[in-house]
Scaffold this active site. Structure first.
Site, PDB file in Angstrom:
ATOM      1  N   HIS A 127       0.848  -1.191   0.000  1.00 55.08           N
ATOM      2  CA  HIS A 127       0.000   0.000   0.000  1.00 55.08           C
ATOM      3  C   HIS A 127       0.887   1.246   0.000  1.00 55.08           C
ATOM      4  O   HIS A 127       2.005   1.216   0.514  1.00 55.08           O
ATOM      5  CB  HIS A 127      -0.906   0.032   1.239  1.00 55.08           C
ATOM      6  CG  HIS A 127      -1.731  -1.202   1.398  1.00 55.08           C
ATOM      7  ND1 HIS A 127      -2.819  -1.468   0.604  1.00 55.08           N
ATOM      8  CD2 HIS A 127      -1.606  -2.247   2.254  1.00 55.08           C
ATOM      9  CE1 HIS A 127      -3.338  -2.622   0.961  1.00 55.08           C
ATOM     10  NE2 HIS A 127      -2.633  -3.117   1.959  1.00 55.08           N
ATOM     11  N   ALA A 174      15.420 -15.958  14.481  1.00 59.12           N
ATOM     12  CA  ALA A 174      13.959 -16.083  14.472  1.00 59.12           C
ATOM     13  C   ALA A 174      13.289 -14.765  14.853  1.00 59.12           C
ATOM     14  O   ALA A 174      13.770 -14.029  15.710  1.00 59.12           O
ATOM     15  CB  ALA A 174      13.521 -17.181  15.435  1.00 59.12           C
ATOM     16  N   LYS A 194      19.588  -6.340  13.292  1.00 58.73           N
ATOM     17  CA  LYS A 194      20.913  -5.708  13.414  1.00 58.73           C
ATOM     18  C   LYS A 194      21.991  -6.782  13.393  1.00 58.73           C
ATOM     19  O   LYS A 194      21.756  -7.929  13.784  1.00 58.73           O
ATOM     20  CB  LYS A 194      20.992  -4.910  14.712  1.00 58.73           C
ATOM     21  CG  LYS A 194      20.038  -3.734  14.753  1.00 58.73           C
ATOM     22  CD  LYS A 194      20.124  -2.970  16.052  1.00 58.73           C
ATOM     23  CE  LYS A 194      19.139  -1.815  16.053  1.00 58.73           C
ATOM     24  NZ  LYS A 194      19.128  -1.082  17.331  1.00 58.73           N
TER      25      LYS A 194
END
Length: 197
Positions: A127, A174, A194
């Protein structure tokens, strides 16, 4: 070997029928969507794919597409959409569990990619960012190519966002949200992801 095959058919007729059923369903889905492949992928469950661009599967891909095919906690089947004019290429020996791939421009995945459960790979924002444009429609949506190298591991529930390049042998923890390029042999984690190592 032959005795093992006969024993499997005798002891597990329901599993055999389920395997045959899903094989034919997936074969039809892949053929109707004009997916080219080096070898037919191994699919547990039903692969949901809409290909209106170009889609290529390498050799020996694996898709775990039911909640029973991987007990990591899948909540959906594998879904792939390739928009008109877009290109999706998945390299040999890669595996996915409950993956969501949305390709609106270009996604190139190397060989031996291991994806944990429920990973999302999206090369679009879906969008417009500007609220006034969102009211009108989807014009002005940003789309940027994604490149994923060889031997990459992406941890469960991670999201790979548009414009990202991930180097060979990189590891993504994860639950990570990857918004920046990752170099070869680097380990990243977090939201936003990071560099750890």
């Amino acid at each position: 070997m032959f005795k093992k095959i006969i024993r499997f058919f005798v002891l597990y007729p329901v599993n055999v029928l389920r395997y045959i059923y899903f094989f034919f369903i997936n074969f039809i889905i892949i053929e109707v969507n004009r997916v080219s492949f080096e070898s037919f992928p191994r699919i547990k469950g039903k692969l949901i794919i809409v290909n209106r661009g170009k889609c290529f599967f390498g050799k020996k891909l694996k898709f775990n597409s039911t909640i029973y095919s991987n007990f990591v906690g899948l909540y959906k089947p594998c879904t792939i959409e390739v928009s008109p004019g877009a290109v999706l290429s998945i390299g040999d020996f890669s595996g996915f569990s409950g993956v969501s791939i949305f390709c609106s421009k270009e996604i190139v995945i190397g060989k031996y990619l291991f994806c944990g459960g429920n990973v999302s790979i999206w090369d679009t924002d879906f969008h417009p960012i500007d609220y006034e444009q969102r009211r009108i429609g989807s014009e002005g949506v940003q789309k940027k190519s994604i490149f994923i190298g060889n031997d990459v591991f992406i941890g469960a529930n991670s999201i790979i966002l548009k414009g990202v390049s991930i180097g060979d042998r990189a590891i993504i923890g994860a639950g990570s949200v990857v918004t920046k390029d990752i170099g070869n042999d680097e380990m990243w984690a977090g939201n936003p992801a990071k560099k750890i190592k």
